[in-house]
Design an enzyme around this catalytic site. Structure first.
Site, PDB file in Angstrom:
ATOM      1  N   ASP A 102       1.965  -0.887  -3.310  1.00 59.20           N
ATOM      2  CA  ASP A 102       2.038  -1.931  -2.292  1.00 59.20           C
ATOM      3  C   ASP A 102       0.800  -2.010  -1.400  1.00 59.20           C
ATOM      4  O   ASP A 102       0.539  -3.052  -0.813  1.00 59.20           O
ATOM      5  CB  ASP A 102       3.291  -1.747  -1.436  1.00 59.20           C
ATOM      6  CG  ASP A 102       4.552  -2.134  -2.211  1.00 59.20           C
ATOM      7  OD1 ASP A 102       4.419  -2.644  -3.335  1.00 59.20           O
ATOM      8  OD2 ASP A 102       5.656  -1.946  -1.680  1.00 59.20           O
ATOM      9  N   TYR A 180      10.931  -6.578   0.238  1.00 61.52           N
ATOM     10  CA  TYR A 180      11.004  -5.547   1.264  1.00 61.52           C
ATOM     11  C   TYR A 180      10.155  -5.929   2.471  1.00 61.52           C
ATOM     12  O   TYR A 180       9.109  -6.564   2.335  1.00 61.52           O
ATOM     13  CB  TYR A 180      10.491  -4.213   0.712  1.00 61.52           C
ATOM     14  CG  TYR A 180      11.583  -3.364   0.127  1.00 61.52           C
ATOM     15  CD1 TYR A 180      12.148  -3.679  -1.105  1.00 61.52           C
ATOM     16  CD2 TYR A 180      12.066  -2.259   0.811  1.00 61.52           C
ATOM     17  CE1 TYR A 180      13.158  -2.907  -1.635  1.00 61.52           C
ATOM     18  CE2 TYR A 180      13.073  -1.474   0.282  1.00 61.52           C
ATOM     19  CZ  TYR A 180      13.623  -1.807  -0.941  1.00 61.52           C
ATOM     20  OH  TYR A 180      14.627  -1.038  -1.456  1.00 61.52           O
TER      21      TYR A 180
HETATM   22 CU   LIG Z   1      14.188   0.984  -1.400  1.00 60.75          CU
END
Ligand SMILES: [Cu+2]
Lengths: 416, 260
Positions: A102, A180
């Site tokens: 990420d 997320y």
């Molecule tokens: Cu997670």
């Protein structure tokens, strides 16, 4: 009654001598570290002051530099950190279906960094320039938060214990990567502790459903097995204790000697100098500290910060995610724990950075993994789950920096 | 055709509204620094206010969010790079020749990716910017450091197998290559099925691009890493999720592949 070994005048003398050996950043250095928009300088309710410079890097997101602590009895702020950033976030799925990086494939800055609404932040929001430079988006939340009881000691009467409620200076940014939303958090306590954390919220990835041995059923019945996965994070922390840098790294281990004393087993604590670059792992009662060879507290002890690791799931599938902590010699182009993207450096992972150099200016790489087995409650939004570590002052000040004046005479074994 | 589809920034409208963590009581805050301070530059180690008595608790209300004024021409010390510093750095970095370099569209000159403030421990060092490019001819990442005081390019560093996040232009090109490839047929059919509409334009999608680097055991696009490759996370605005994370576009080789 407690023993009173010092007169009030002597205690006052101790206070005024509280800054021992001013480092370059304590007294002489007039360098302007940053301008007002980049400066966070805040005194907490107990009198502790933290100050630092912040900015946003397109890949690592929130960058803190020149972090300094000033206890209520210190005359000047004392430097602690030169810089701290997140240095990687690997997200591999237990199904083997995907693995994301990420930080080095997306980044926490740029468009990934979220503007904060008033409901995101109980404190002050700070902005960054975007686009042509005249548009700002508020991305940093700065707040002071209650931390509960900082210390408590029986006083002269039951109604008057020595009790203090502590508070933390909290800095947060939020970066949305995929489904997320990651909270980058630094928590600066009034007792000098620094807690570095990554929170994950947002939503579970849709469609990432798998078999029972690789997931958890989060829908009705036994059909939708949301895939188990890791959030394996690295941070890069560069200390600058007292403004002198050039710290030393020490590992401490405590082991039973096999002998017994009058009532209990005898344990012995030993120190191992980490003098050259090393990848290291935790063991029972093992800890590390980064200690200044120059900057001393008023007791004449060298100032240091200790690494405290908590819950931590190592991702063993890659050799570079196995070490819990790695110390390397400072190089500005070694920016990421894995997939380093600065062509000025030959190495691309912490394993390549660790090539036998002597540590005269150590950089600490901390890996904290969180293995996430989804649960029903993760839908929706997902409750924040946290991972991180603490940096605890060890001999940074000669006594508890929050101590009330009439406890300053308690310092040592009480026999003079 | 710079941004044919909805930009990543537009994802923000559905990315908001997250409560930030274990909400604890926020206290009244005595701001003595930041944009509300009156002195132009607070100096660490300098004129720190006398510490408040430990017993006294400040009673001020939290200060309003400070307004970020117009960006100054140049920053101080560890300030973020200002937009005009970035402009100057990028122009200087591009002006220095880089023999044979090409961008993502095959045009002369390298592909601009990103910038950063150069880290330094030297107290009085001039501010420096690093500007990152990708050279599609050599398949190399290029970093140029620019001294913001003198405007001079002081260093050029190149390396293969370094794949930072893709620029918007690169993602746009990757989308174009994907949609022109036979491997997009399944995606277009899934879109039609999910929305009842034909997929005719990248505008119908919100797309995030990410670089893909093949691990030794990966199959399907094993040149990626040496080559510059992009994967997609897609979302139909206010619609369903259509998973195309198995698709990899090799921008260096101009090919589209499906991971196996
Ligand atoms: Cu997670």
């Amino acid at each position: 009654m407690r023993r009173k070994l010092w007169s009030a005048a002597a205690a006052a003398l101790l206070v005024s001598a509280g800054i021992a050996v001013p480092g370059p950043a304590e007294a002489n250095d007039r360098w302007e570290y940053c301008g007002n928009d980049a400066l966070v300088k805040q005194e907490l309710k107990n009198g502790t002051l933290w100050q630092m410079c912040w900015r946003v890097d397109v890949k690592t997101g929130l960058v803190l530099e020149k972090v300094a602590f000033k206890g209520k009895r210190d005359k000047l702020p004392i430097m602690v950190l030169d810089s701290s950033t997140i240095a990687q976030l690997n997200v591999p799925y237990d199904s083997g279906f995907n693995e994301w990086n990420d930080i080095t494939s997306y980044g926490f800055g740029g468009d990934f960094m979220q503007p904060l609404a008033a409901s995101d932040c109980k404190g002050q929001r700070r902005g960054v320039w975007t686009g042509a430079g005249q548009d700002a988006k508020k991305v940093l939340c700065i707040s002071e938060e209650e931390a509960g009881l900082a210390h408590r000691l029986e006083g002269e009467t039951p109604e008057k214990p020595y009790a203090k409620m502590g508070s933390d200076l909290v800095l947060q940014t939020i970066s949305k990567v995929g489904w997320y939303e990651y909270i980058t958090e630094y928590r600066f306590a009034d007792d000098g502790q620094i807690s570095v954390r990554l929170g994950a919220t947002g939503d579970l990835a849709p469609r990432d459903y798998t078999t029972p041995d690789q997931g958890w059923p989060i829908g009705p019945g036994q059909t939708d097995y949301s895939v188990n996965h890791y959030h394996s994070a690295f941070w890069r922390v560069d200390f600058n204790i007292g403004g002198y840098g050039t710290e030393k790294v020490e590992q401490y281990d405590t082991a039973p000697t096999g002998e017994r004393g009058r009532r209990a087993a005898i344990y012995s604590t030993s120190k191992t100098d980490v003098a050259t670059e090393a990848t290291l792992n935790t063991a029972t009662r093992r800890w590390w500290r980064v200690v200044s060879p120059t900057s001393k507290n008023a007791d004449g002890h060298f100032r240091s910060y200790e690494l405290e690791l908590g819950a931590n799931d190592p991702y063993e599938a890659h050799p570079e995610t196995q070490p819990d902590v790695t110390f390397t010699q400072y190089k500005p182009c070694e920016k990421f724990a894995t997939f380093n993207q600065d062509p000025e450096c030959a190495g691309t992972t912490i394993l390549e950075y660790t090539n036998g150099e002597r540590l005269s200016d150590p950089v600490m790489w901390v890996r904290v993994g969180f293995h996430h087995v989804p649960r029903d409650e993760d839908q929706s939004p997902m409750p924040v789950h946290w991972q991180g570590f603490d940096l605890v002052p060890r001999d940074f000040t000669a006594q508890n920096p929050l101590a009330p004046a009439d406890r300053l005479d308690v310092n040592g074994d009480g026999v003079s | 055709m710079e941004h044919p589809w909805k930009s990543r920034a537009q994802r923000l409208r559905w990315g908001l509204g997250v409560a930030s963590c274990t909400a604890v009581v926020a206290l009244a805050v005595a701001w003595i620094g930041g944009a509300t301070a009156s002195t132009p530059h607070q100096v660490p180690g300098g004129e720190a206010a006398a510490p408040a008595s430990a017993e006294a608790e400040p009673a001020q209300e939290p200060a309003a969010d400070p307004t970020l004024g117009p960006a100054p021409a140049a920053g101080t010390g560890r300030d973020p790079l200002t937009p005009s510093e970035l402009d100057r750095a990028r122009t200087a970095a591009l002006a220095a020749p880089l023999a044979g370099a090409t961008d993502v569209n095959g045009a002369a000159g390298p592909e601009y990716l990103s910038f950063e403030l150069v880290e330094t421990k030297e107290a009085n060092a001039p501010r420096r910017a690093a500007v990152y490019f990708y050279d599609y001819t050599a398949d190399k990442l290029v970093k140029r450091t620019v001294n913001l005081k003198t405007g001079a390019v002081e260093g050029t560093f190149t390396a293969a197998k370094r794949q930072p996040p893709p620029s918007d232009r690169e993602v746009a090109k990757a989308v174009e290559l994907f949609l022109a490839d036979g491997l997009s047929t399944d995606f277009k059919a899934a879109y039609q099925k999910a929305t009842g509409k034909a997929f005719t334009s990248p505008d119908q999608l919100e797309i995030t691009g990410t670089t893909y680097v093949a691990r030794p055991a990966d199959t399907g696009a094993d040149k990626c890493g040496e080559h510059r490759c992009v994967q997609f996370i897609t979302r139909v605005p206010d619609g369903p999720f259509i998973d195309i994370t198995d698709i990899v576009v090799d921008l260096s080789g101009r090919t589209v592949a499906r991971l196996r």
